[in-house]
Design an enzyme around this catalytic site. Structure first.
Site, short mmCIF file in Angstrom:
data_model
loop_
_atom_site.label_atom_id
_atom_site.label_comp_id
_atom_site.label_asym_id
_atom_site.label_seq_id
_atom_site.Cartn_x
_atom_site.Cartn_y
_atom_site.Cartn_z
CE1 TYR A 144 -3.79 2.40 0.82
CE2 TYR A 144 -2.34 3.25 2.54
CZ TYR A 144 -3.48 3.36 1.77
OH TYR A 144 -4.31 4.44 1.95
CG ASP A 239 5.88 3.85 0.65
OD1 ASP A 239 6.19 4.54 1.65
OD2 ASP A 239 4.70 3.64 0.31
CE LYS A 267 2.16 5.19 8.25
NZ LYS A 267 0.73 5.28 8.56
N1 HOZ Z 1 -3.57 3.44 6.16
C1 HOZ Z 1 -3.35 3.27 7.57
C2 HOZ Z 1 -3.09 1.84 7.90
N2 HOZ Z 1 -2.01 1.26 7.17
C3 HOZ Z 1 -4.55 3.74 8.34
C4 HOZ Z 1 -4.50 5.20 8.61
C5 HOZ Z 1 -5.53 5.66 9.61
O1 HOZ Z 1 -6.66 5.20 9.59
O2 HOZ Z 1 -5.19 6.49 10.44
#
Ligand code: HOZ
Length: 429
Positions: A144, A239, A267
């Protein structure tokens, strides 16, 4: 555990927010219950609006490497706020941030700040296309990279949970330029290059997969990606939105000893504020406007408050390298405890760890890639998640996500979680 206030809030939220949440995994849909609404966090603990306390293993999905509300994040924030929150003009702290990142990641000779990991990956791919003059990209099934159109093809994270690895709303034209290979399988990559000679702008990869749950990379596979992109004139993009500053100060690239052409970060670099970054080789980054013809911009890019929170976090990590051994030791403790419990209870499960990153999969298959991950019993995960939540542990509310630890997690926290894990596994039988 009483979660009445959360349940009520969710009913209200569902009326005005799609699915009641601003990001799908937060809805707890795949664990078949209403989400907990959070009031506050402190250290390793998070408190819901009903006053329940949990040890938090989500940590905002990665940013909070120092735990919740650490004073380290907030140093000098009041003064920064008083100076003003956004200027739409350059500030000195953006130069400091760029210097710090390029020093920590020597493969990033230049860096551009953006406001999220999604923006970072989307922009990096545009740059790779602009630089090479080619259209197609390769990604890996189950990886992802945020929610840009061309990356929501056989994707991971929430898309796996909700069974929509390829999102609707992505045009066939866009999807056509995204080629999908198999993680840890270099032959699948070679085949795509052979079929699309001279057309592939970039490979984008999570150097340690974290969005289908944690899947450690095969080192030869990663080296193979470096070799083939070099030979074919394509851009290799790591990534590192999750792994950057988490696995090591210099990210997965430092640990694997592989130098990508471009890197995306997010992050941790925002210290809990919305921040992303992309960067790489100078000749590639010089194609970005206003230097070159690849356009990318943002009103809140390099926002001074976000930069301050990020710099506070990153300078702490730079000055305290012991953080990484500490995090790895904690992950090892969790791993050993969970493994022992699996053995004792006879539940079909795999505890996977790479440095400080871990995942528990409910399958008897060794976890080496997407196919193995997808054999996981998501019903078992649902039951397990609920038992762990009721015992005071907030785990990712979906099977295909990683467990996040912070420096604030104590040995006692982890030992209690291991005991709760034993009881939860036992209750599955
Ligand atoms: N895409 C995030 C998990 N891999 C979730 C992000 C969120 O809901 O804060």
């Amino acid at each position: 555990m009483n979660r009445e206030k959360s349940e009520k809030l969710f009913i209200e939220a569902e009326k005005v927010i799609p699915g009641g949440v601003n990001s799908p995994v937060r809805a707890f849909k795949s664990v078949d219950m209403a989400p907990v609404f959070i009031d506050r966090g402190k250290g390793s603990k998070i408190y819901d609006v009903d006053g329940n306390e949990y040890t938090d293993y989500i940590c905002s999905w990665g940013p909070l490497i120092l735990g919740h509300a650490s004073p380290i994040y907030f140093e000098g924030i009041q003064e920064a706020l008083e100076k003003g929150t956004s200027f739409g003009a350059p500030t000195a702290i953006e130069v400091d941030m760029a210097k710090l990142i390029t020093k920590a990641y020597p493969s990033m000779e230049m860096v551009r700040m953006v406001s999220s990991g999604t923006e970072a990956t989307m922009s990096a791919l545009r740059v790779a296309r602009g630089f090479t003059g080619r259209d197609k990209i390769i990604k890996f099934e189950g990886c992802y990279h945020g929610h840009a159109d061309g990356l929501l093809v056989k994707s991971g994270s929430g898309t796996l949970t909700f069974g929509v690895p390829t999102s609707s709303g992505v045009t066939p034209g866009t999807a056509r330029d995204t080629l999908v290979a198999t993680y840890n399988d270099i032959e699948s990559v070679k085949a795509l290059f052979a079929e699309n000679l001279g057309e592939i702008a970039a490979i984008i990869v999570e150097p340690v997969a974290g969005n289908m749950g944690v899947v450690p990379p095969d080192l030869d596979f990663m080296k193979g990606l470096r070799e083939i992109t070099k030979a074919e004139g394509s851009v290799l993009i790591f990534d590192e939105v999750i792994t950057g500053f988490r696995l090591a100060y210099g990210g997965a690239q430092e640990i694997l000893g592989i130098t990508p052409d471009m890197t995306t970060l997010g992050k941790i670099i925002g210290g809990g504020m919305p921040v992303g970054a992309y960067g790489g080789r100078r000749d590639i980054m010089e194609t970005v406007a206003p230097l070159g013809g690849v356009y990318q911009a943002g009103t809140l890019s390099g926002n001074p408050i976000a930069m301050k929170m990020g710099m506070n976090t990153l300078t702490y990590l730079r000055d305290h390298p012991e953080v990484y051994t500490e995090l790895e030791e904690k992950a090892k403790l969790l791993e050993a405890g969970f493994k022992e419990n699996i053995e004792k209870t006879g539940v079909k499960a795999q505890m996977v760890r790479f440095k400080g990153m871990t995942s528990l999969f409910f399958t008897d298959q060794p976890i080496n890639g997407y196919q193995a991950v997808m054999t996981s019993d998501t019903q078992a995960y649902t039951q397990y998640f609920k038992a762990m939540l009721d015992a005071g542990n907030l785990l990712p509310p979906a099977q295909f996500e990683g467990i996040f630890l912070s420096t604030a997690h104590t040995t006692e926290d982890i030992e209690k979680t291991i005991e709760d894990n034993y009881q939860a596994l036992k209750s599955l039988k």
